[in-house]
Design a protein around this motif. Sequence first.
Motif, PDB file in Angstrom:
ATOM      1  N   ASP A 126      -0.854   2.083  -8.407  1.00  0.00           N
ATOM      2  CA  ASP A 126      -1.944   1.799  -7.481  1.00  0.00           C
ATOM      3  C   ASP A 126      -2.742   0.593  -7.964  1.00  0.00           C
ATOM      4  O   ASP A 126      -3.102  -0.297  -7.186  1.00  0.00           O
ATOM      5  CB  ASP A 126      -2.874   3.014  -7.366  1.00  0.00           C
ATOM      6  CG  ASP A 126      -2.165   4.233  -6.795  1.00  0.00           C
ATOM      7  OD1 ASP A 126      -1.173   4.656  -7.416  1.00  0.00           O
ATOM      8  OD2 ASP A 126      -2.602   4.731  -5.744  1.00  0.00           O
ATOM      9  N   GLU A 127      -3.001   0.550  -9.272  1.00  0.00           N
ATOM     10  CA  GLU A 127      -3.770  -0.548  -9.834  1.00  0.00           C
ATOM     11  C   GLU A 127      -2.925  -1.814  -9.942  1.00  0.00           C
ATOM     12  O   GLU A 127      -3.420  -2.917  -9.733  1.00  0.00           O
ATOM     13  CB  GLU A 127      -4.298  -0.166 -11.219  1.00  0.00           C
ATOM     14  CG  GLU A 127      -5.265   1.014 -11.188  1.00  0.00           C
ATOM     15  CD  GLU A 127      -5.740   1.396 -12.577  1.00  0.00           C
ATOM     16  OE1 GLU A 127      -5.433   0.648 -13.523  1.00  0.00           O
ATOM     17  OE2 GLU A 127      -6.425   2.426 -12.700  1.00  0.00           O
ATOM     18  N   GLU A 147      -2.885  -3.607  -6.587  1.00  0.00           N
ATOM     19  CA  GLU A 147      -4.172  -3.765  -5.914  1.00  0.00           C
ATOM     20  C   GLU A 147      -4.306  -5.202  -5.427  1.00  0.00           C
ATOM     21  O   GLU A 147      -4.013  -6.154  -6.149  1.00  0.00           O
ATOM     22  CB  GLU A 147      -5.305  -3.435  -6.902  1.00  0.00           C
ATOM     23  CG  GLU A 147      -6.685  -3.711  -6.350  1.00  0.00           C
ATOM     24  CD  GLU A 147      -7.003  -2.858  -5.148  1.00  0.00           C
ATOM     25  OE1 GLU A 147      -7.373  -3.451  -4.118  1.00  0.00           O
ATOM     26  OE2 GLU A 147      -6.856  -1.636  -5.238  1.00  0.00           O
ATOM     27  N   GLN A 195      -1.418   6.929 -11.641  1.00  0.00           N
ATOM     28  CA  GLN A 195      -1.829   5.943 -10.643  1.00  0.00           C
ATOM     29  C   GLN A 195      -1.742   4.515 -11.171  1.00  0.00           C
ATOM     30  O   GLN A 195      -2.475   3.625 -10.727  1.00  0.00           O
ATOM     31  CB  GLN A 195      -3.250   6.229 -10.135  1.00  0.00           C
ATOM     32  CG  GLN A 195      -3.379   7.578  -9.438  1.00  0.00           C
ATOM     33  CD  GLN A 195      -4.769   7.824  -8.889  1.00  0.00           C
ATOM     34  OE1 GLN A 195      -5.765   7.495  -9.539  1.00  0.00           O
ATOM     35  NE2 GLN A 195      -4.836   8.381  -7.697  1.00  0.00           N
ATOM     36  N   ASP A 212       0.819  -1.208   0.000  1.00  0.00           N
ATOM     37  CA  ASP A 212       0.000   0.000   0.000  1.00  0.00           C
ATOM     38  C   ASP A 212       0.857   1.264   0.000  1.00  0.00           C
ATOM     39  O   ASP A 212       0.435   2.312  -0.492  1.00  0.00           O
ATOM     40  CB  ASP A 212      -0.933   0.013   1.219  1.00  0.00           C
ATOM     41  CG  ASP A 212      -2.029  -1.040   1.114  1.00  0.00           C
ATOM     42  OD1 ASP A 212      -2.285  -1.494  -0.021  1.00  0.00           O
ATOM     43  OD2 ASP A 212      -2.614  -1.383   2.137  1.00  0.00           O
ATOM     44  N   PRO A 270       3.501   3.091  -3.931  1.00  0.00           N
ATOM     45  CA  PRO A 270       3.454   4.290  -4.785  1.00  0.00           C
ATOM     46  C   PRO A 270       3.960   5.540  -4.079  1.00  0.00           C
ATOM     47  O   PRO A 270       4.670   6.362  -4.679  1.00  0.00           O
ATOM     48  CB  PRO A 270       1.965   4.407  -5.149  1.00  0.00           C
ATOM     49  CG  PRO A 270       1.421   3.027  -5.000  1.00  0.00           C
ATOM     50  CD  PRO A 270       2.172   2.444  -3.843  1.00  0.00           C
TER      51      PRO A 270
END
Length: 248
Positions: free
Chosen positions: A212-213, A216, A209, A184, A187
């Motif tokens: 972020d993906e 996930e 982002q 988490d 990034p």
Amino acid sequence: METPDAEGPLAKAFALMWGLDEPGTRGPKRGLSLDQVIDAAIEVADAEGAGALSMSRVAKHLGFTTMSLYRYVDSKDTLLVLVSDRAIGLPPELPVGGEWRAGIEAWAWAVSESIRRHPWFLDLPLSTPPMGPCNMAWLDRGLAMFADTPVPEPIKLQLVLNVSLYMIGRMRVGSEMSDDDDNDEYPAMLSRVLDPQRFPALTRALNAQAFDEAFEEDIKEWDADLRFGLDRLLDGYETFIRSFDQRS
């Protein structure tokens, strides 16, 4: 084809899986079978993970001494090979003779579903080529999906193995990374050190982002990533196989 060293764990596991060697023929009267040992090992892994797989732990689960197991399986390495083949199970009935892409895609997702029945399978070492009855059944079913294509047999094998390695490898990475609580923060950590002048492409990805993906942890997101990669791999297969059509 050369036969593996008769003393090595690879040859021992091969012989046991294909019934070429009968375990437990020496010593006191047998109270177990090889199938019971393998099934017990799978039960241990289901409950405690692949890291719990040892001769002593499986023996305890069965209520036997560790030494008694050595009449059936000569080492932990051999046990892991046997367990790996049994855990993957047999492939489901899949339609063959149709369009190859739909067939190999269904095959790939069947591999995924089989692994998810025993998630610890991804933690087993990939130390041997597929050689057991279950793995051979999967390989045969995968090759059948390319039966009507003009691709030479050696290349068909490479196509199937590449799909298998992609599915297993991508799922292995997803499994390992989902256990890391630091993902988490990844990034944010990158944003502190990436210089846009030195890493312009990475900076654009970070600002969009993309990371972020990519990291996930939700299973649906991982499935989407898995499907994306599989689709792109098969897109390449489409072009490659079409090139053989054009030669004929």
